[in-house]
Design an enzyme around this catalytic site. Structure first.
Site, PDB file in Angstrom:
ATOM      1  CD  GLU A   1      -3.518  -7.110   1.945  1.00  0.00           C
ATOM      2  OE1 GLU A   1      -2.385  -6.587   1.998  1.00  0.00           O
ATOM      3  OE2 GLU A   1      -4.203  -7.311   2.961  1.00  0.00           O
TER       4      GLU A   1
ATOM      5  CB  CYS B   1       2.821  -6.876  -4.196  1.00  0.00           C
ATOM      6  SG  CYS B   1       2.469  -8.289  -3.133  1.00  0.00           S
TER       7      CYS B   1
END
Length: 483
Positions: free
Chosen positions: A226, A260
Site C-alpha cells: 500500500e 496517503c
C-alpha cells in the site's frame, strides 16, 4: 505453509531483533492449530475491540507524543472509530466468509462438485508507517485474525510512543504466539522484510516498498504493498466551488495532509483558480478560528519532514503564478512544527512539488482547459492511490472513471473511499498492489483453496466414458469436448 526452519533457542547474535524467535513461536502455534474455529477468531476480534474502547485516552496521548501535537478528534476518528468500525464489520460477516463457496461444475464431471475453501496462510508480517500508526497496524491485524493467522507487526521508528502503547495493550490480551509488536529503525525494518512470512503487508513510500518487495523475493513471500503517489482532484465546470472547497479543505488539513489518500493537487477549469482560493481561505477561517496554532490542527511529524515541506514551498515560488499561505507562519508555529495550509497557483510542472508526493498541508492548483485535458495530465503520470472528481455531469464522471486508473475513487468528496468498511482498499501500478479491508482483505490473508469432490466410489461418472481403450463413443465425446 513454509516449514519452521529455525531451532527453538536461537542465538541472540543471529537474531538481534528477536524476530526469528517469535516467528518460530508463531509457526509452532500455527502448526498446532491450523484452522482456528469461528469462535476463536471472533474472540480475538472482541478482545481487540475492547482494548481500543477501554484505552482510547491512552491512544490519544501516545499519538500526541509522537506528533508533538495531534488533534484529539482526528485521533478518535482515524485511529479509534474507524478501526472499531472495521472490527464490527468483519465480525458481522466472518461466518459467511469462512463458509465454503460452491462453484459451477462442468457436465463432464457430474455428479462431482466444486467449492472454494478459505484456509489460513500461517504467519503474516505487517509493516506500519508513522502517519496513522494504530489504524494501519490494527486493520491488517483484524483481517489477518479473521482469516485465522498469527501476526507479527513492525512499527515505524518515528512513533515510539504508539509502538510502546500497542506492545503494552496487546500483551494484556494476547499471547506472543497470536500477535507480537516490534519497533526499531531502518536495519530492523530491512531484517523484518527479509523474514520468510506466509504473507507480508507493507504500507509506506514507493521507494521503500520496492526494497521490501526485493527482500521478500528471496523467500517467494507474497506481498501486499500500500504505497502513495500524487492523488489528483478533478473539478468539473458545473461544480459548486464553495462546497467543493470546503470538502477538499477537510481532506487536506486532516492530519495536516499527512495521509496517503489526501488530495495532492487540483485540476480546475481555466480562470477559476482565484475563486477557488478565495472560497478555500474563507472555509479555512471557519474551520480553524485559531489557525494552525489551534488544537484542531496537527503538527508535522518531525523536523526533517517540516524542513522538506518548507523547501518544497521555497522552490515552488520560482515558477509558480502565486504562493498563497492561508495565514502567516510565525516563530511559534515553526517551533511547534505547524505549517499553515498553503495554496500554490499554477505551479511549474517540473518542480519537486509536482513530481513528489507532498504529504503535508500544501495544495497545488492547476488550471486546465477541460476535463479531457485534466485526464491527459493524470494519465501522463504514475497511477495514483486515489482520485477525486467534483461535478454534476454524469458524462464527465463516466469519462474520468473509465479513462483513468487509481487505487480508489470518491465522487464529490475526498478520502471517504478509505473509510468504507465493505470496500477493498489498495493501489494500482506504482501506488501499490493487493487489497485489504472487507472480504478482499480476508481473501488476501487466506489461501482460497479449490476443492473438487467426486461423489460415491463405485458410482458412475461421465468421465469414465473417456477412459481407455478409446472406442467410437469415447472418441466422439472427446471430439465434442474440443468443440
Amino acid at each position: 505453509m513454509q516449514a519452521a526452519a529455525h531451532p527453538q533457542n536461537i542465538d541472540a547474535q543471529q537474531d538481534p531483533f528477536g524476530f526469528e524467535q517469535v516467528l518460530h513461536t508463531q509457526r509452532c502455534a500455527f502448526e498446532a492449530e491450523r484452522y482456528p474455529s469461528y469462535g476463536q477468531r471472533r474472540d480475538r476480534l472482541n478482545r481487540l475491540k475492547a482494548l481500543l474502547r477501554n484505552h482510547r485516552e491512552d491512544v490519544i496521548d501516545a499519538l500526541n507524543q509522537d506528533f508533538g501535537h495531534r488533534s484529539r478528534e482526528e485521533t478518535l476518528i482515524a485511529e479509534v472509530a474507524s478501526t472499531v468500525a472495521h472490527i464490527e464489520f468483519v465480525s458481522r460477516h466472518l461466518a459467511s466468509w469462512m463458509r465454503p463457496r460452491r462453484r459451477a461444475t462442468s457436465m463432464w464431471f457430474l455428479p462431482g462438485v466444486n467449492r472454494i475453501q478459505a484456509q489460513p496462510l500461517g504467519v503474516v508480517g505487517v509493516m506500519v508507517p508513522w502517519n496513522y500508526p494504530l489504524n494501519l497496524a490494527l486493520v491488517p491485524l483484524i483481517v489477518a485474525f479473521a482469516a485465522g493467522n498469527r501476526v507479527m507487526i513492525k512499527m515505524s521508528e518515528h512513533t515510539p510512543a504508539s509502538t510502546a502503547l500497542l506492545q503494552r495493550l496487546l500483551a494484556m490480551e494476547f499471547d506472543t504466539s497470536e500477535v507480537a509488536v516490534f519497533g526499531g529503525d531502518a536495519p530492523a525494518s530491512a531484517a523484518f522484510a527479509a523474514l520468510p512470512f506466509d504473507h507480508l503487508m507493507f504500507t509506506g513510500s514507493s521507494a521503500v516498498g520496492r526494497k521490501v518487495m526485493q527482500a521478500a523475493v528471496a523467500n517467494l513471500t507474497p506481498v501486499t504493498l500500500e504505497l502513495g503517489g500524487k492523488s489528483p482532484v478533478v473539478i468539473g465546470a458545473g461544480a459548486d466551488i464553495a462546497e467543493t472547497a470546503e470538502r477538499i479543505l477537510w481532506g487536506k488539513i486532516f492530519n495536516a495532509g499527512q495521509t496517503c489518500v489526501a488530495p495532492d493537487y487540483l485540476l480546475v477549469p481555466r480562470g477559476s483558480a482565484r475563486e477557488f482560493a478565495l472560497q478555500f481561505a474563507r472555509k479555512y477561517a471557519e474551520f480553524l478560528p485559531d489557525g494552525a496554532a489551534g488544537d484542531d490542527y496537527t503538527a508535522v511529524i518531525d523536523q526533517r519532514n517540516f524542513q522538506r515541506l518548507q523547501t518544497l514551498l521555497e522552490q515552488a515560488r520560482h515558477g509558480a503564478e502565486d504562493v498563497v499561505p492561508l495565514e502567516p507562519i510565525s516563530d511559534e508555529l515553526i517551533a511547534r512544527r505547524k505549517l499553515p495550509t498553503t495554496l500554490v497557483i499554477n505551479p511549474d510542472l517540473d518542480s519537486r512539488l509536482m513530481r513528489e508526493e507532498i504529504f503535508g498541508p500544501i495544495l497545488p492548483v492547476m488550471e486546465v482547459d477541460s476535463v479531457a485535458d485534466a485526464i491527459a495530465y493524470i494519465n501522463a503520470n504514475e497511477r495514483p492511490l486515489a482520485l477525486y472528481y467534483f461535478g454534476s455531469s454524469e458524462r464527465e464522471q463516466d469519462l474520468v472513471l473509465k479513462t483513468t486508473h487509481a487505487g480508489g475513487v470518491t465522487i464529490n468528496d475526498v478520502m471517504l473511499q478509505f473509510l468504507q468498511t465493505s470496500q477493498p482498499f489498495g493501489g494500482v501500478g506504482s501506488s501499490g498492489m493487493g487489497r485489504y479491508h472487507g472480504v478482499e482483505g480476508f481473501k488476501t490473508f487466506s489461501h482460497m483453496k479449490p476443492v473438487f469432490t467426486q461423489h460415491g466410489i463405485g458410482r458412475f461418472t461421465g468421465l469414465k466414458l473417456l477412459y481407455p481403450p478409446y472406442g467410437p463413443l469415447g472418441r466422439r465425446l472427446i471430439h465434442l469436448m474440443g468443440g
